[in-house]
Design an enzyme around this catalytic site. Structure first.
Site, PDB file in Angstrom:
ATOM      1  N   ASP A   1       0.791  -1.237   0.000  1.00  0.00           N
ATOM      2  CA  ASP A   1       0.000   0.000   0.000  1.00  0.00           C
ATOM      3  C   ASP A   1       0.827   1.294   0.000  1.00  0.00           C
ATOM      4  OD1 ASP A   1       0.869   0.268   2.707  1.00  0.00           O
ATOM      5  OD2 ASP A   1      -0.979  -0.649   3.478  1.00  0.00           O
TER       6      ASP A   1
ATOM      7  N   HIS B   1       6.484  -7.725  -1.295  1.00  0.00           N
ATOM      8  CA  HIS B   1       5.409  -8.132  -2.212  1.00  0.00           C
ATOM      9  C   HIS B   1       5.069  -7.071  -3.251  1.00  0.00           C
ATOM     10  CE1 HIS B   1       4.020 -11.177   1.093  1.00  0.00           C
ATOM     11  NE2 HIS B   1       5.094 -11.572   0.439  1.00  0.00           N
TER      12      HIS B   1
ATOM     13  N   CYS C   1       0.358  -2.741 -22.856  1.00  0.00           N
ATOM     14  CA  CYS C   1       1.738  -2.239 -22.797  1.00  0.00           C
ATOM     15  C   CYS C   1       2.040  -1.385 -24.027  1.00  0.00           C
ATOM     16  CB  CYS C   1       2.693  -3.427 -22.730  1.00  0.00           C
ATOM     17  SG  CYS C   1       4.427  -2.943 -22.848  1.00  0.00           S
TER      18      CYS C   1
ATOM     19  N   SER D   1      -0.229 -12.217   9.923  1.00  0.00           N
ATOM     20  CA  SER D   1      -0.798 -13.489  10.379  1.00  0.00           C
ATOM     21  C   SER D   1       0.253 -14.594  10.394  1.00  0.00           C
ATOM     22  CB  SER D   1      -1.966 -13.886   9.472  1.00  0.00           C
ATOM     23  OG  SER D   1      -1.557 -13.861   8.124  1.00  0.00           O
TER      24      SER D   1
ATOM     25  N   ALA E   1      -1.122  -2.264  16.709  1.00  0.00           N
ATOM     26  CA  ALA E   1       0.199  -1.702  16.406  1.00  0.00           C
ATOM     27  C   ALA E   1       0.288  -0.219  16.765  1.00  0.00           C
ATOM     28  CB  ALA E   1       0.490  -1.896  14.913  1.00  0.00           C
TER      29      ALA E   1
HETATM   30  P1  NAD Z   1      -3.121 -10.887   6.862  1.00  0.00           P
HETATM   31  O1  NAD Z   1      -4.363 -10.257   6.353  1.00  0.00           O
HETATM   32  O2  NAD Z   1      -2.915 -12.311   6.632  1.00  0.00           O
HETATM   33  O3  NAD Z   1      -3.012 -10.673   8.440  1.00  0.00           O
HETATM   34  C1  NAD Z   1      -3.158  -9.460   9.067  1.00  0.00           C
HETATM   35  C2  NAD Z   1      -2.901  -9.639  10.548  1.00  0.00           C
HETATM   36  O4  NAD Z   1      -2.985  -8.360  11.166  1.00  0.00           O
HETATM   37  C3  NAD Z   1      -3.882 -10.560  11.265  1.00  0.00           C
HETATM   38  O5  NAD Z   1      -3.168 -11.553  11.966  1.00  0.00           O
HETATM   39  C4  NAD Z   1      -4.610  -9.619  12.240  1.00  0.00           C
HETATM   40  O6  NAD Z   1      -4.928 -10.237  13.468  1.00  0.00           O
HETATM   41  C5  NAD Z   1      -3.589  -8.525  12.437  1.00  0.00           C
HETATM   42  N1  NAD Z   1      -4.134  -7.216  12.832  1.00  0.00           N
HETATM   43  C6  NAD Z   1      -5.352  -6.699  12.565  1.00  0.00           C
HETATM   44  N2  NAD Z   1      -5.436  -5.449  13.091  1.00  0.00           N
HETATM   45  C7  NAD Z   1      -4.251  -5.179  13.680  1.00  0.00           C
HETATM   46  C8  NAD Z   1      -3.718  -4.053  14.381  1.00  0.00           C
HETATM   47  N3  NAD Z   1      -4.455  -2.967  14.585  1.00  0.00           N
HETATM   48  N4  NAD Z   1      -2.448  -4.114  14.850  1.00  0.00           N
HETATM   49  C9  NAD Z   1      -1.694  -5.225  14.668  1.00  0.00           C
HETATM   50  N5  NAD Z   1      -2.145  -6.320  14.004  1.00  0.00           N
HETATM   51  C10 NAD Z   1      -3.401  -6.294  13.520  1.00  0.00           C
HETATM   52  O7  NAD Z   1      -1.908 -10.038   6.251  1.00  0.00           O
HETATM   53  P2  NAD Z   1      -0.381 -10.382   6.061  1.00  0.00           P
HETATM   54  O8  NAD Z   1       0.108 -11.208   7.195  1.00  0.00           O
HETATM   55  O9  NAD Z   1       0.264  -9.107   5.744  1.00  0.00           O
HETATM   56  O10 NAD Z   1      -0.229 -11.346   4.785  1.00  0.00           O
HETATM   57  C11 NAD Z   1      -1.129 -11.539   3.750  1.00  0.00           C
HETATM   58  C12 NAD Z   1      -0.824 -10.886   2.396  1.00  0.00           C
HETATM   59  O11 NAD Z   1      -1.780  -9.873   2.224  1.00  0.00           O
HETATM   60  C13 NAD Z   1       0.473 -10.189   2.192  1.00  0.00           C
HETATM   61  O12 NAD Z   1       1.078 -10.798   1.103  1.00  0.00           O
HETATM   62  C14 NAD Z   1       0.142  -8.753   1.793  1.00  0.00           C
HETATM   63  O13 NAD Z   1       0.890  -8.397   0.649  1.00  0.00           O
HETATM   64  C15 NAD Z   1      -1.295  -8.798   1.444  1.00  0.00           C
HETATM   65  N6  NAD Z   1      -2.133  -7.616   1.830  1.00  0.00           N
HETATM   66  C16 NAD Z   1      -1.615  -6.357   1.913  1.00  0.00           C
HETATM   67  C17 NAD Z   1      -2.413  -5.288   2.308  1.00  0.00           C
HETATM   68  C18 NAD Z   1      -1.807  -3.906   2.393  1.00  0.00           C
HETATM   69  O14 NAD Z   1      -0.868  -3.588   1.661  1.00  0.00           O
HETATM   70  N7  NAD Z   1      -2.305  -3.043   3.296  1.00  0.00           N
HETATM   71  C19 NAD Z   1      -3.751  -5.495   2.655  1.00  0.00           C
HETATM   72  C20 NAD Z   1      -4.266  -6.802   2.550  1.00  0.00           C
HETATM   73  C21 NAD Z   1      -3.434  -7.853   2.164  1.00  0.00           C
HETATM   74 ZN    ZN Z   2       5.428  -5.030 -22.650  1.00  0.00          ZN
END
Ligand code: NAD
Ligand code: ZN
Length: 261
Positions: A109, A124, A153, A195, A237
């Site tokens: 993001d 990622h 493209c 997660s 967080a």
């Molecule tokens: P995930 O969705 O699997 O897990 C998110 C974790 O955050 C959960 O365990 C949840 O309990 C925890 N959580 C929720 N609120 C929180 C808070 N306020 N403070 C701390 N923790 C909190 O996401 P992931 O582990 O990043 O992995 C999954 C994939 O999803 C990644 O590859 C990522 O690239 C992608 N993703 C990215 C975004 C983004 O860029 N914001 C959003 C969704 C998914």
């Molecule tokens: Zn191309």
């Protein structure tokens, strides 16, 4: 900070040795408080699809339009959002520890950069960057036509895709290797809002702990690494990270005044 779930953090006695090399891994949870849904909390229209079914090369090959519509909706949500206290605390931590700090994110993001973090590892990719699925050239939005999806493209007429790593795809090898080197050398490793089920990112805290790092996890939910962490905090967080940054500031200030006296 008085809430019961954080008293453990208050009891923590970080030392100068702990903060020699700090590595932070973030996941979607750090951006959840900015209003960006984690994958496991997707709601609305897109709840009809599982992210695992959309964020794949197979889905893009079969229905690039649906995949792009999902990404454009996510881009829109992200563009409306602002970084939160968690992102800003890491900018501050970086400034305090300059040269002894590494930020690794699974997020696509760009909120860490918008908060002011530089030189982070984006494992990622980034949702706002476009890449040709054929010739791999990257393009800004301005030179592409989004009226028809997928954009084409300008160089080779291949289908343009978001420059993110999809399920089943490989991460950039040198980025991963560098991230693992930092993890192995870490004295303190913070695993924030992930997660801990998507590998290889989920292996980083384990490798760090095996090599002697003090491991702190921050997540309202339990994860596969919670049990092995030195401190696993069930808290958001945005509450914990500013506190850890302040603890680091205190250590540095008292070390500096000891050197002077
Ligand atoms: P995930 O969705 O699997 O897990 C998110 C974790 O955050 C959960 O365990 C949840 O309990 C925890 N959580 C929720 N609120 C929180 C808070 N306020 N403070 C701390 N923790 C909190 O996401 P992931 O582990 O990043 O992995 C999954 C994939 O999803 C990644 O590859 C990522 O690239 C992608 N993703 C990215 C975004 C983004 O860029 N914001 C959003 C969704 C998914
Ligand atoms: Zn191309």
């Amino acid at each position: 900070m008085s809430s019961p779930e954080l008293t453990e953090l208050e009891r923590l006695r970080l030392t100068p040795g702990h903060i020699e090399r700090v590595v932070v891994l973030t996941g979607a949870g750090i951006s959840a408080e900015s209003g960006i849904p984690t994958f496991r909390a997707v709601d609305g229209y897109w709840s009809r699809y599982r992210p695992e079914d959309l964020a794949t090369p197979e889905a893009f090959a079969q229905n690039p339009q649906v995949v792009w519509e999902w990404y454009l909706a996510r881009r829109h949500t992200i563009a409306q959002a602002d970084p939160n206290a968690g992102h800003y605390a890491l900018v501050e931590m970086d400034k305090l520890l300059s040269g002894q700090f590494t930020l690794i994110t699974q997020n696509v993001d760009g909120l860490h950069q918008r908060a002011g973090s530089h030189d982070l590892f984006e494992l990622h990719g980034n949702i706002f960057i476009n890449r040709c699925s054929l010739c791999s050239r990257r393009f800004s939005d301005e030179v592409l036509n989004f009226q028809e999806l997928p954009p084409v493209c300008p160089s080779c007429r291949g289908a343009i895709r978001p420059d993110v790593v999809w399920f089943g795809e490989n991460l950039n090898i040198s980025t991963v290797e560098d991230a693992f080197t930092r993890a192995r050398e870490a004295t303190l490793f913070l695993s924030i809002g992930t997660s801990s089920v998507v590998h290889p990112a989920a292996t980083l805290p384990i490798v760090a702990a095996e090599n002697g790092a003090f491991l702190i996890e921050v997540n309202p939910e339990l994860t596969p690494i919670s049990e092995g962490a030195d401190l696993s905090l069930r808290a958001p967080a945005s509450r914990v990270l500013p506190r850890i940054t302040e603890m680091i500031r205190t250590i540095l200030t008292s070390t500096a005044s000891k050197k002077l006296s």
